[in-house]
Write a protein that holds these residues in place. Sequence first.
Motif, short mmCIF file in Angstrom:
data_model
loop_
_atom_site.label_atom_id
_atom_site.label_comp_id
_atom_site.label_asym_id
_atom_site.label_seq_id
_atom_site.Cartn_x
_atom_site.Cartn_y
_atom_site.Cartn_z
N LYS A 25 23.85 33.64 87.34
CA LYS A 25 23.26 32.52 88.05
C LYS A 25 23.49 32.86 89.61
N PRO A 26 22.30 32.61 90.42
CA PRO A 26 22.63 32.73 91.99
C PRO A 26 23.40 31.82 92.53
N GLY A 27 23.97 32.16 93.52
CA GLY A 27 24.86 31.26 94.39
C GLY A 27 25.21 31.82 95.67
N VAL A 28 25.87 31.46 96.15
CA VAL A 28 26.60 31.63 97.85
C VAL A 28 28.10 31.59 97.91
N ILE A 29 28.45 32.65 98.65
CA ILE A 29 30.20 32.56 98.83
C ILE A 29 30.39 31.58 99.73
N THR A 30 31.42 30.58 99.72
CA THR A 30 31.74 29.58 100.42
C THR A 30 33.00 30.01 101.18
N GLY A 31 33.85 30.81 100.81
CA GLY A 31 35.07 30.94 101.00
C GLY A 31 36.07 31.66 100.21
N ALA A 32 37.15 31.71 100.44
CA ALA A 32 38.18 32.57 99.53
C ALA A 32 39.32 31.74 99.20
N ASP A 33 39.78 31.83 98.09
CA ASP A 33 40.99 31.04 97.54
C ASP A 33 42.14 31.97 96.98
N GLY A 34 42.99 32.43 97.63
CA GLY A 34 43.81 33.51 97.11
C GLY A 34 43.18 34.61 96.93
N GLN A 35 43.24 35.29 95.69
CA GLN A 35 42.47 36.63 95.46
C GLN A 35 41.02 35.97 94.72
N TYR A 36 40.65 34.93 94.74
CA TYR A 36 39.40 34.64 94.11
C TYR A 36 38.66 34.14 95.33
N LEU A 37 37.12 34.32 94.76
CA LEU A 37 35.95 34.05 95.71
C LEU A 37 35.74 32.39 95.49
N ARG A 38 35.23 31.71 96.35
CA ARG A 38 34.86 30.58 96.20
C ARG A 38 33.14 30.73 96.34
N ILE A 39 32.57 30.04 95.17
CA ILE A 39 31.06 30.41 95.22
C ILE A 39 30.51 29.14 94.59
N ARG A 40 29.62 28.67 95.47
CA ARG A 40 28.63 27.44 95.04
C ARG A 40 27.23 28.01 94.37
N LEU A 41 27.21 27.60 93.14
CA LEU A 41 25.84 28.03 92.46
C LEU A 41 24.98 27.19 92.91
N ASP A 42 23.53 27.75 93.12
CA ASP A 42 22.50 27.11 93.22
C ASP A 42 22.19 25.53 92.75
N GLY A 43 21.99 24.75 93.28
CA GLY A 43 21.61 23.39 92.76
C GLY A 43 23.19 22.71 92.47
N GLN A 44 24.16 23.10 92.69
CA GLN A 44 25.51 22.52 92.62
C GLN A 44 25.86 21.98 93.91
N LYS A 45 26.89 20.92 93.80
CA LYS A 45 27.37 20.36 95.26
C LYS A 45 28.82 20.80 95.51
N HIS A 46 29.48 21.50 94.50
CA HIS A 46 30.95 22.01 94.76
C HIS A 46 30.95 23.35 94.49
N SER A 47 31.83 24.19 95.02
CA SER A 47 32.11 25.56 94.80
C SER A 47 33.36 25.61 93.70
N ASN A 48 33.10 26.62 93.10
CA ASN A 48 34.14 27.09 92.11
C ASN A 48 34.84 28.32 92.41
N ASN A 49 35.94 28.78 91.82
CA ASN A 49 36.73 30.00 91.98
C ASN A 49 36.20 31.11 90.97
N TYR A 50 35.79 32.20 91.44
CA TYR A 50 35.36 33.42 90.68
C TYR A 50 36.13 34.77 91.13
N HIS A 51 36.64 35.34 90.12
CA HIS A 51 37.18 36.66 90.59
C HIS A 51 36.37 37.61 90.93
N PRO A 52 36.57 38.30 92.05
CA PRO A 52 35.81 39.08 92.84
C PRO A 52 34.85 40.36 92.02
#
Length: 70
Positions: A25-52
């Motif tokens: 699913k396409p998205g954009v990196i919005t930041g980092a949270d510890g060892q995880y990336l914060r990614i907001r998927l296209d069409g969503q309002k909030h970012s979630n954590n993903y392992h890099p």
Amino acid sequence: MSFDYIKSYYGVDVKRGQRVEAYGKPGVITGADGQYLRIRLDGQKHSNNYHPIDGINYVPEIAVDTGKNS
């Protein structure tokens, strides 16, 4: 931990605003949270954590020719 940690530990050079695909699913990196990336998927309002390196495809940047050097 931050982008520097992610780069040194996982070997991926990432930055805020970079386009990615998270589990297809396409998205954009919005930041980092510890060892995880914060990614907001296209069409969503909030970012979630993903392992890099788990299910993330880093979309290469496209060079844009502005014609100024022609």
